[in-house]
Design an enzyme around this catalytic site. Structure first.
Site, PDB file in Angstrom:
ATOM      1  N   THR A  26      23.228  70.851  20.918  1.00 59.95           N
ATOM      2  CA  THR A  26      23.357  72.179  20.323  1.00 59.95           C
ATOM      3  C   THR A  26      22.007  72.884  20.347  1.00 59.95           C
ATOM      4  O   THR A  26      21.013  72.342  19.859  1.00 59.95           O
ATOM      5  CB  THR A  26      23.890  72.031  18.880  1.00 59.95           C
ATOM      6  N   HIS A 184      35.053  66.164  21.319  1.00 62.33           N
ATOM      7  CA  HIS A 184      34.046  65.799  20.313  1.00 62.33           C
ATOM      8  C   HIS A 184      34.770  65.159  19.126  1.00 62.33           C
ATOM      9  O   HIS A 184      35.279  65.842  18.255  1.00 62.33           O
ATOM     10  CB  HIS A 184      33.263  67.035  19.879  1.00 62.33           C
ATOM     11  N   ASN A 187      30.420  62.580  14.766  1.00 61.03           N
ATOM     12  CA  ASN A 187      29.421  63.294  13.953  1.00 61.03           C
ATOM     13  C   ASN A 187      29.953  64.092  12.763  1.00 61.03           C
ATOM     14  O   ASN A 187      29.395  65.110  12.375  1.00 61.03           O
ATOM     15  CB  ASN A 187      28.569  64.201  14.855  1.00 61.03           C
ATOM     16  N   TYR A 189      32.642  65.933  12.377  1.00 63.71           N
ATOM     17  CA  TYR A 189      33.380  67.177  12.582  1.00 63.71           C
ATOM     18  C   TYR A 189      34.879  66.919  12.428  1.00 63.71           C
ATOM     19  O   TYR A 189      35.286  65.825  12.035  1.00 63.71           O
ATOM     20  CB  TYR A 189      32.987  67.798  13.930  1.00 63.71           C
ATOM     21  N   ASN A 244      26.503  64.651   8.855  1.00 62.04           N
ATOM     22  CA  ASN A 244      27.380  65.599   8.164  1.00 62.04           C
ATOM     23  C   ASN A 244      28.185  64.948   7.044  1.00 62.04           C
ATOM     24  O   ASN A 244      29.336  65.304   6.795  1.00 62.04           O
ATOM     25  CB  ASN A 244      28.280  66.324   9.172  1.00 62.04           C
TER      26      ASN A 244
HETATM   27  C1  8OZ Z   1      22.719  69.348  15.827  1.00 63.43           C
HETATM   28  C2  8OZ Z   1      22.820  70.590  15.242  1.00 63.43           C
HETATM   29  C3  8OZ Z   1      24.041  71.206  15.181  1.00 63.43           C
HETATM   30  C4  8OZ Z   1      25.165  70.596  15.718  1.00 63.43           C
HETATM   31  C5  8OZ Z   1      26.496  67.244  16.724  1.00 63.43           C
HETATM   32  C6  8OZ Z   1      27.152  69.385  17.580  1.00 63.43           C
HETATM   33  O1  8OZ Z   1      25.798  66.595  15.956  1.00 63.43           O
HETATM   34  C7  8OZ Z   1      26.264  68.680  16.880  1.00 63.43           C
HETATM   35  C8  8OZ Z   1      25.063  69.340  16.310  1.00 63.43           C
HETATM   36  C9  8OZ Z   1      23.829  68.726  16.345  1.00 63.43           C
HETATM   37  O2  8OZ Z   1      27.417  66.708  17.349  1.00 63.43           O
END
Ligand code: 8OZ
Length: 378
Positions: A26, A184, A187, A189, A244
């Site tokens: 990103t 994806h 992480n 999400y 996250n």
């Molecule tokens: C860093 C900053 C924002 C998003 C991920 C898409 O960790 C990200 C991401 C990484 O998969």
């Protein structure tokens, strides 16, 4: 013959010239979610497999406006965005490179100011993540901000999310010219939120048991496979990352189930983040047996390439390939600061360092101005 980092490989339908993958990164340089000419230059600099990546995974790209969680990240849902991506894939292919698009829905990791009509982010359950997102103020200054409180997706909204994954995959391959897509699933999400007990408190058939928590990821993957063909689809997983604010009470059986369900789908590759994304490879408080995961995949008939990531240096990477522990190794930060990373590894260096201040947002500085070997006067 023992393979090396520099050996070619067939990854589903995609022939790659070496085992060095540019990880999804990103970079927050796509205002209005539209990929720019500068982005085309950045990816093209890393695309010649004689010096750079055998395969590029795009930065995470929102499958829908509700799937966006950070300022100036790209999307895959409108004509202007697809035209922007076309420019990128043309530039990559002109260098002889291969590129897949990473399909992203952030779920609860978002901020209302980024969402249509300032909507609440959507998630498996109304559980706030103790996490930050990245937004720009009215003056255009970027800063981190806490994520907004999410609402739980209604049961009847879930087919729409699955449909958005398939539509984005179709857009990526059929309109934007990508060689394939990567789902994806990592992480913290949306798909990882459904998967893991730390974010999923649903009482319906998308929550509770392992089978139920894995349902959305498997439905999305099957829909994407139907849209673009199994041999152009990869998936990224992060069994124990705390990224996250995500966690699962018992990840080994969860991922054992998931990988056995993924195995018969005939995916091009499985991409595994080992340890904490961008951090330690081993987490004493979150042990995980990655060899068992790979072995379960092969036992269940999975023949896709096994891609590993996180904290690999050239020696560890070469060992992973030569030993057969992995087929591909993805490098993130090293590809930001070394467009010709593969050439440098072949020569045993020299390596150059990363400027962390220019990672997120901005222009050419810290993006397209890292020199390759042999570049002068830049
Ligand atoms: C860093 C900053 C924002 C998003 C991920 C898409 O960790 C990200 C991401 C990484 O998969």
């Amino acid at each position: 013959m023992t393979p090396s980092l520099f050996s070619p490989l067939r990854v589903g339908a995609i022939e790659v010239a070496n085992r060095v993958v540019m990880a999804p990164l990103t970079r927050n340089r796509a205002p209005d979610a539209i990929p720019t000419a500068l982005m085309a230059e950045y990816y093209a600099q890393r695309a010649d497999p004689a010096r750079g990546a055998g395969l590029i995974v795009s930065e995470a790209t929102a499958i829908s406006p509700m799937g966006q969680g950070y300022a100036h990240v790209p999307g895959l849902y409108g004509t202007e965005q697809l035209d922007g991506w076309k420019r990128v894939t043309r530039a990559v292919h002109a260098k002889g490179g291969k590129m897949v698009c990473q399909l992203w829905h952030v779920g609860r990791v978002s901020h209302r100011s980024l969402l249509p009509d300032n909507a609440e982010p959507v998630a498996p359950s109304a559980v706030l993540a103790n996490a930050k997102t990245y937004i720009f103020d009215a003056q255009g200054h970027g800063h981190f901000a806490p994520t907004s409180a999410p609402r739980a997706l209604h049961r009847h909204e879930i087919p729409g999310v699955v449909h958005d994954y398939a539509a984005a995959a179709r857009n990526a391959v059929k309109s934007a010219g990508f060689d394939g897509v990567e789902i994806h699933g990592a992480n913290g999400y949306l798909l990882d939120q459904f998967l893991k007990t730390g974010a999923n408190q649903r009482g319906d058939d998308y929550g509770g048991s392992i089978e139920n928590r894995a349902r959305l990821m498997l439905e999305a993957t099957r829909a994407v496979v139907d849209a673009v063909g199994h041999d152009r689809v990869g998936i990224r997983l992060s069994p124990v990352t705390p990224a996250n604010d995500i966690d699962d009470a018992d990840p080994q059986p969860l991922f054992d189930y998931l990988i056995r369900q993924l195995a018969p789908l005939g995916l091009a590759y499985v991409h595994v983040i080992e340890g904490a994304t961008g951090g330690p490879r081993a987490l004493p408080e979150r042990p995980f047996d990655y060899a068992a995961l790979k072995s379960a995949y092969r036992t269940a008939g999975g023949r896709g390439a096994w891609m590993v990531n996180n904290g690999y240096d050239p020696v560890l990477a070469q060992d992973a390939i030569a030993s057969g522990r992995a087929d591909l190794v993805a490098f993130g930060k090293a590809f930001i600061c070394m467009p010709d990373l593969t050439e440098r590894m072949r020569r045993g260096g020299p390596y150059q360092g990363l400027d962390k201040l220019t990672m997120y947002g901005g222009g050419a500085k810290g993006y397209t101005d890292y020199p390759a070997l042999g570049d002068r006067g830049r």
